[in-house]
Design a protein around this motif. Structure first.
Motif: not given
Length: 154
Positions: A55-83
């Protein structure tokens, strides 16, 4: 025009694949959390300790993916659309995640070593409330920074 379609498909396909995998990881995390909460009767059980470690490993993997992949992609997308509105809201929502991230890191640090499980039930309860809030905020971020661009992408 075909090139334009490919660009959008690559952009959205990548983000959608990342989100799909992340949401699947969230579902698995919740399954592991529930299984762990149901097995708190024997704190010295090797099975409980193995579940807690996973569980601890899954928890850290999930949070890391959020911080270092998902949020960055969402930010990049919003910048691309100048939102700018999405970027501002996304930044505010991201700050709300910080307190939960601290709870997650504390939980992982406390239970990775499996030395003292005396307060595990209490800490799992606190973590559960934090995760509930986190999932709501994350869903809001996806809505504001990704779903809002569907019409522009079409």
């Amino acid at each position: 025009m075909l090139e334009h379609c490919r660009t959008h498909q690559e952009l959205w396909g990548g983000v959608n694949r990342t989100l799909d995998g992340w949401f699947e990881a969230r579902k698995q995390l919740l399954v592991e959390y529930s299984a762990l909460c149901q097995r708190l009767d024997d704190m010295e059980s090797p099975a409980l300790k193995a579940r807690l470690r996973r569980f601890c490993q899954s928890l850290m993997d999930y949070v890391s993916t959020g911080h270092f992949e998902v949020y960055e992609q969402l930010e990049t997308e919003s910048k691309r659309y100048q939102d700018k509105e999405a970027l501002l809201l996304g930044s505010r929502l991201y700050k709300q995640l910080q307190s939960c991230t601290e709870v997650v890191l504390d939980f992982d640090q406390r239970y990775t070593q499996l030395d003292n499980l005396g307060s595990l039930a209490r800490d799992l309860s606190k973590l559960g409330l934090c995760l509930e809030k986190r999932f709501f905020v994350e869903d809001s971020m996806v809505s504001v920074m990704h779903d809002a661009h569907r019409e522009q992408a079409a």
